[in-house]
Design an enzyme around this catalytic site. Sequence first.
Site, short mmCIF file in Angstrom:
data_model
loop_
_atom_site.label_atom_id
_atom_site.label_comp_id
_atom_site.label_asym_id
_atom_site.label_seq_id
_atom_site.Cartn_x
_atom_site.Cartn_y
_atom_site.Cartn_z
N ALA A 1 -2.14 -4.35 -2.44
CA ALA A 1 -2.19 -5.73 -2.93
C ALA A 1 -2.74 -6.70 -1.89
O ALA A 1 -2.63 -7.91 -2.05
CB ALA A 1 -0.79 -6.17 -3.37
N HIS B 1 -1.67 1.30 5.10
CA HIS B 1 -2.90 0.92 4.41
C HIS B 1 -4.04 1.78 4.95
O HIS B 1 -5.07 1.29 5.39
CB HIS B 1 -3.18 -0.57 4.59
CG HIS B 1 -2.25 -1.44 3.80
ND1 HIS B 1 -2.45 -1.73 2.46
CD2 HIS B 1 -1.09 -2.05 4.15
CE1 HIS B 1 -1.46 -2.49 2.03
NE2 HIS B 1 -0.62 -2.70 3.03
N HIS C 1 5.64 0.73 4.78
CA HIS C 1 6.07 1.00 3.40
C HIS C 1 5.65 2.41 2.96
O HIS C 1 4.73 2.60 2.18
CB HIS C 1 5.65 -0.08 2.41
CG HIS C 1 4.24 -0.59 2.49
ND1 HIS C 1 3.12 0.22 2.51
CD2 HIS C 1 3.79 -1.87 2.50
CE1 HIS C 1 2.05 -0.53 2.53
NE2 HIS C 1 2.41 -1.79 2.54
N ALA D 1 0.19 2.71 -0.46
CA ALA D 1 -1.07 2.34 0.20
C ALA D 1 -1.38 3.27 1.38
O ALA D 1 -1.76 2.82 2.46
CB ALA D 1 -1.06 0.88 0.63
N HIS E 1 8.96 0.68 -5.93
CA HIS E 1 7.87 1.19 -5.10
C HIS E 1 8.03 2.68 -4.78
O HIS E 1 7.04 3.41 -4.65
CB HIS E 1 7.81 0.42 -3.79
CG HIS E 1 7.17 -0.92 -3.90
ND1 HIS E 1 7.83 -2.02 -4.38
CD2 HIS E 1 5.91 -1.35 -3.60
CE1 HIS E 1 7.02 -3.07 -4.36
NE2 HIS E 1 5.85 -2.69 -3.89
N ASP F 1 9.75 -6.03 1.85
CA ASP F 1 8.37 -6.39 1.50
C ASP F 1 8.40 -7.56 0.51
O ASP F 1 7.58 -7.64 -0.41
CB ASP F 1 7.61 -5.19 0.92
CG ASP F 1 6.09 -5.38 0.94
OD1 ASP F 1 5.62 -6.39 1.50
OD2 ASP F 1 5.37 -4.53 0.38
N ALA G 1 2.77 -5.74 -6.17
CA ALA G 1 2.34 -6.68 -5.14
C ALA G 1 3.57 -7.19 -4.39
O ALA G 1 4.10 -8.25 -4.69
CB ALA G 1 1.57 -7.84 -5.76
#
Length: 383
Positions: free
Chosen positions: A149, A201, A222, A226, A256, A277, A311
């Site tokens: 996101a 990410h 997280h 991602a 998530h 988050d 997100a």
Amino acid sequence: MAPSMAQAMHGQTGKRAMTLEGNILTPEGWFRGELTIRQGRIAGVSGTPVNPEDNDAPRIIPGFIDLHVHGGGGADLMEGGDALATLASTHARFGTTSLLGTSMTASREALIHAFGDAGRIMATPPERAADILGIHLEGPFINPDMLGAQPPYARPGTLEAFDELDALAPIRVITIAPEVDGHMALIKTLAARGVRVQIGHSAAMHDQCVEALQSGARGFTHLYNAMSGLHHRAPGVVGAALAHGDYAELIGDLVHVEAGALLAARRAIPHLYVVTDATAAAGMFDGEYRLGEHRVFKQGDSVRLADGGLAGSALTMDVALRNLTGLGLSLEEASQRLSLWPARYLGVNDRGILAPGYRADIVTLSPQLEIEQVWVAGQPVLE
């Protein structure tokens, strides 16, 4: 004033102390007795061993430490202004006593604006709010193909770009994609400075993650989200975390990461800890909010982009605690994963447990694990 708190005068100095009574979670286990606070610190703990399930007295546990929080109370860190103060005050109501304000991937100008205002807030911390330990820089040094996101401002990182932001507000944690050219050297430099470098990410292969860990990376951002997933012939970032990780953060909303994946990570990673988050939607009603440059929408337990993609979250740490215990974790273990392990990971050694000499960052809970009162450095948050 919470029913679990009595006030009295203690000692020869005439200093006023507060005494909390109930089931106290100490490093030696549960005690039924009293915890005394003086001058923002825990002055003493006394009592006898107890199983808290045997009584209805309050559960007194360490305050929660959230190392990944973008917003709350309608405010997003990237807005600048007083957003960091608002989110720190909001999350304190739900038991968070320390946190890292977390940025979004953005242009240089937007990051400078947000960091400048964050540094100003940190210089004069808000009252009745979580202690702001610094900033988690989540991007822009990430893989542009693994934005999740994040807005599309990913770019290779440089030490000069890091230092420019760090001079405005101290960066304690950074999320970085190790497969991007130049990032292995940057990981090594930042780790040597004491910055906690996290892989996230990222589309990195297993071996690239191992190299990053050997270069000084300490955690994973997280977990599962991602990042390149686990396949038995391509273990990816997830496989590296499960095989080699000592610490990793995981969003504890059960949206998530579903229960089975959370429990698998718990078994594999010794110091798995929970983050929210959280976005500006945390502590707010359903509706539209801001996350960096994105418009996001809170509906029930989740926050999503207009296309339906996740997100961030609307999670607060008290809900995360109940989610963990609902999966069968003891309250003791759940508390560690929300307090002690994040403190140890960040190297903050004066909080995360209830023992004499430690900061009086404390949460008292009902037998149903609902928040009754929160103390930050001995000061009550809730009126």
